[in-house]
Structures are given as C-alpha cells and as structure tokens.
Design an enzyme around this catalytic site. Structure first.
Site, PDB file in Angstrom:
ATOM      1  N   CYS A  10       0.894  -1.017  -0.074  1.00  0.00           N
ATOM      2  CA  CYS A  10       0.230  -0.006   0.169  1.00  0.00           C
ATOM      3  C   CYS A  10       1.118   1.124  -0.003  1.00  0.00           C
ATOM      4  O   CYS A  10       1.894   1.337   0.755  1.00  0.00           O
ATOM      5  CB  CYS A  10      -0.782  -0.275   1.301  1.00  0.00           C
ATOM      6  SG  CYS A  10      -1.733   1.602   1.206  1.00  0.00           S
ATOM      7  N   SER A  64      -4.108   8.682   4.392  1.00  0.00           N
ATOM      8  CA  SER A  64      -2.569   9.663   5.026  1.00  0.00           C
ATOM      9  C   SER A  64      -2.129  10.575   4.883  1.00  0.00           C
ATOM     10  O   SER A  64      -1.549  11.276   5.667  1.00  0.00           O
ATOM     11  CB  SER A  64      -1.388   8.455   3.302  1.00  0.00           C
ATOM     12  OG  SER A  64      -1.964   9.516   2.199  1.00  0.00           O
TER      13      SER A  64
END
Length: 222
Positions: A10, A64
């Site tokens: 990822c 994120s």
C-alpha cells in the site's frame, strides 16, 4: 504505541510509515488486506481503505494525508511541510500529484495487474494495461527530472513530505519490477538518496506474501 493497519504494497501506508519514522514515532504494524472487507476493519474506516492508525485509547486516524498532517501539527521534530505558507502549498500540491495523479495513472494499474490479479484472482495481467502504465510512468519520471533540474529536493531546498510521498509510490512500482531508470539518471540519484535513509530500511526488508520483489529491490547500489 500507535497501531497501523496496512499491507506491504500500500503506497499510502508506506508514505505514513516513512513520515512517522522521520519524526521518531514508533508504530506496530497490523496486517490488513482492504479487499477482504473485514467487518472489524470497516468499522474503523467505512471506506475500507488503508492506512488506518489507531492509538492506545482507540482513536482512529484515517487517510495518509490526514495522518501525516496530524503528526506535523503535534510533533516538532523533523518538519516535513516547509517553513512558509508558499512552501507548504507546494509540498501539498506535489503530494496530491503523487497520491492522486501518479496513483491513478501508474500505481493503481500496476497493483491491479501485477499484484491483485496474481495473488487474489490467480489471473494473468493485461498487457495493454501494463503498457499504458509504462508510458504514464515515463511521463512522471520526466516530471520528477524537471523538478530536480530546478531544486535540490522535489518541493524545494529541503527534504520533505513531497519526497516521501513520491518515494513511497515509486518503491511499490520498484517492488513490482516495473521501474526502469534508463534515461532518468537525476531521478535515480534522488531516489537513491532517499533509499539510503535509515527510515527507509524497514520498508525494503518487508515482503508481500506470494509476491517477491526483484533482486535489486533492497540494494542501495541499484
């Protein structure tokens, strides 16, 4: 200690791991395959996407960018967004470039064809899709070269979150044996400098079950 729900390839989880490592924040890695849609994970993040960062008291940080900016606001060590408003705007612009444009045009395609089809669907990759991703990758490497022709680091004079975001995405492409540096010596030198940072070593040692990286992947001399 914070617990980070992620899987090895990822790119957004890699971005968070690199940023937190630069800031000296230790995390416990919790393996999570988002396509499994595990109920307990969807309860944490209804979008069903990694990364998710959970604290000791159960508070969850999701996405994120949100995670990185949370620690930028709460930990003074190793500023990653720049000193001025203009610096921070440029860092954020480039993070969006890699997290959205690069991922859509390169990373998502290669993960689907070279990772998901192999270990989940047990299917062969689509050659046309791979060629499209390769052409797009050339464009992005050219843009990195353009930036580095005018700057020491991607967003300016100092290493920051833009470099971390770009390197996180490129490291996944490299793991998938799809990163060709031919004709991009400046970009390769920049990536080599980031790859040599101590904070990068944990990523290089991690492996995705059922999918091995090329031999050069974890070597500093590549």
């Amino acid at each position: 200690m914070w617990r980070l729900y992620q899987y090895p390839l990822c790119p957004f989880s890699r971005k968070v791991r690199l940023a937190l490592a630069e800031k000296g924040v230790e995390v416990e890695l919790v393996p999570e395959l988002p396509w499994a849609r595990r109920d307990e994970f969807v309860d944490l993040n209804p979008a069903g996407q990694t990364p998710v960062l959970v604290g000791d008291r159960g508070a969850a940080l999701i996405d994120s960018t949100a995670i990185c900016e949370y620690f930028e606001e709460t930990i003074e060590r190793m500023p990653l967004l720049g000193a001025s408003a203009a610096d921070r705007a440029e860092v954020r612009r480039l993070c969006v470039w890699f997290d959205q444009k690069f991922y859509a045009e390169v990373g998502h395609i290669l993960l689907a064809e070279r990772m998901f089809k192999r270990i989940v669907q047990r299917a062969a990759p689509d050659g046309g899709a791979l060629r499209t991703a390769g052409r797009n990758l050339e464009h992005h490497l050219g843009y990195i070269e353009y930036l580095l022709d005018h700057r020491r680091w991607l967003s300016g004079t100092t290493f920051g979150l833009a470099d971390i975001a770009a390197a996180a995405h490129l490291s996944v492409i490299d793991y998938l044996s799809a990163l060709d540096w031919h004709g991009h010596a400046t970009a390769k030198q920049w990536y080599s400098a980031i790859k040599s940072r101590p904070t990068f070593r944990a990523l290089l040692s991690e492996r995705m079950d059922g999918l091995a990286p090329p031999a050069h992947y974890d070597k500093l001399d590549f």
